[in-house]
Design an enzyme around this catalytic site. Structure first.
Site, PDB file in Angstrom:
ATOM      1  CG  LEU A 129      -1.901  -1.100   1.412  1.00 49.35           C
ATOM      2  CD1 LEU A 129      -2.651  -0.947   2.729  1.00 49.35           C
ATOM      3  CD2 LEU A 129      -2.888  -1.119   0.251  1.00 49.35           C
ATOM      4  CE1 TYR A 163      10.678   6.831   0.013  1.00 49.46           C
ATOM      5  CE2 TYR A 163      12.002   5.534   1.527  1.00 49.46           C
ATOM      6  CZ  TYR A 163      10.889   5.673   0.737  1.00 49.46           C
ATOM      7  OH  TYR A 163       9.964   4.657   0.688  1.00 49.46           O
TER       8      TYR A 163
END
Ligand code: NAD
Length: 402
Positions: free
Chosen positions: A146, A241
């Site tokens: 997801l 990130y």
């Protein structure tokens, strides 16, 4: 079965998303991915009953294709996509799923899809009911793929994830894909609330709820594998990130997978772990500051070195060489599968870093594969695909039939 009126569908790009999608282009993409998997022949030691959460685009779709068309697995896919209307195209993931089902049916493969919120308790119950009624078997592989900007938890709290650095501002080169320019960006650090929100959405809490629900329903097979996807990436994107809000959420996902792994090992001889995948063009990655520029450079380097892979090549290699079979899974020292092994090779990173240093708007097309990036981005939505007649009317309202 088709309904509604036909229309001509053109790309309408808004920043890092395309708000339209082309059903035939998406179907061609799905067929192309299937062909890649088929070319490698059947996958040995294959899983037979696979649940994919986030199955409609990017890594989840390719996982499903590799599992079904490479391994002959029966698949249940869950995704959250927008259906088409009479004069409105569906989202790309909707068309991808519709195409997947058409091809699966032709190939005699069992596949079922549910469209809705995977974070909800209801969806967990729906998958369990579907698995008991239709699949009639336990899952030997569960894949968590997801990527979402928000999640409503079982208590009804809605959390938002963001892509921000932690502790200090991130200043870097970035690709403005509207203007095709290399620009400097500055992203301010996340607040405590944003850090927590990102963890609630992209961390391990929901994965744990899924596994618990499947355990309680006795739907995990002996020796089953639960795999969630992760990304680490190069130093130049670490502040935004790996060391940022999303990386923090991924660390939570990692810790949760370890906890689930211990539980499953004891009860079922099953396991849970992360697969660190390489950077690819997807709807999720195009939203991350600096990452599209990094990907454009990386693609140039990896193509020149004969190492280029997209989602399907990654997932095909995962199933064939890293996941199951004698001596597998192949883990790194932290117990993760490293599908980013080629991306992180020293020579690849050195060449990428050197190009990153000197890149500018003027050198964008020569110092990177930005043209390839643009093409890949359009392809995500079914545009720019060879052999598709974009001037022709198409039916936008296509049902799943799965
Ligand atoms: P993507 O945007 O292409 O796919 C996301 C999927 O999640 C879609 O199927 C979407 O329908 C589904 N989804 C989103 N919200 C949902 C919800 N509430 N309920 C049900 N389904 C929902 O993303 P992607 O890039 O393929 O990312 C998948 C995973 O791979 C993520 O964990 C990501 O961090 C990881 N990953 C991505 C990259 C990359 O470069 N794209 C690299 C390594 C790892």
């Amino acid at each position: 079965m088709v309904t509604g009126a036909a229309m001509i569908i053109q790309p309408r790009i808004r920043g890092f998303v395309c708000v339209t999608a082309h059903p035939e282009g998406c179907a061609a993409n799905v067929r192309e991915q299937i062909a890649v998997v088929r070319e490698g022949g059947p996958v040995a030691n294959a899983p037979k009953n696979v649940l994919i959460l986030g199955s409609s685009t990017g890594y989840g779709l390719s996982t499903r294709i590799a599992a079904a068309f490479g391994a002959g697995a029966r698949t249940i896919g869950v995704a959250f996509e927008r259906p088409g209307g009479e004069d409105k195209p569906a989202s790309a993931g909707w068309y991808n799923t519709a195409a997947f089902h058409r091809e699966a049916r032709k190939a005699g493969l069992d596949a079922w899809s549910l469209n809705g919120d995977a974070f909800s308790t209801q969806m967990k119950a729906d998958v369990i009911a579907l698995a008991k009624e239709k699949l009639g078997a336990k899952f030997d592989l569960v894949v968590y793929s997801l990527a979402s900007p928000r999640r409503t938890d079982p208590q009804g709290n809605t959390w938002r994830s963001c892509l921000k650095p932690i502790g200090q501002a991130f200043e870097a080169l970035h690709l403005d894909t509207d203007k095709h320019e290399v620009v400097n960006i500055r992203v301010e650090p996340a607040s405590e609330e944003e850090i927590l929100g990102s963890q609630k959405v992209m961390g391990g809490e929901d994965l744990d709820l899924w596994v618990q629900a499947l355990e309680e329903a006795d739907l995990l097979a002996e020796g089953a594998q639960v795999v969630a996807y992760d990304y680490i990436g190069p130093k130049c994107t670490h502040p935004i990130y790996h060391d940022g809000t999303i990386g923090n959420a991924k660390k939570h996902l990692y810790a949760t997978a370890k906890k689930i792994d211990a539980r499953l090992k004891a009860s079922l001889g099953a396991s849970a772990f992360l697969s660190v995948n390489k950077a690819v063009v997807t709807q999720a990655s195009s939203a991350i500051p600096a990452v599209p520029l990094y990907i454009s450079i990386l693609f140039k380097v990896m193509k020149e070195m004969g190492l280029h892979e997209g989602c399907i090549e990654q997932m095909d290699r995962l199933f064939r060489t890293k996941l199951r079979g004698p001596g597998l899974p192949e883990f790194d020292h932290e117990g993760r599968i490293r599908m980013d092994d080629w991306e992180m090779r020293e020579d690849v990173q050195a060449r990428t870093a050197a190009l990153w240093q000197g890149i500018s708007t003027e050198s964008l097309r020569s110092a990177s594969d930005y043209s390839g990036y643009e093409l890949e981005f359009l392809k995500l939505f079914g545009f720019g695909v060879e052999g598709v007649d974009y001037a022709a009317d198409v039916e936008p309202d296509i049902p799943y039939e799965g």
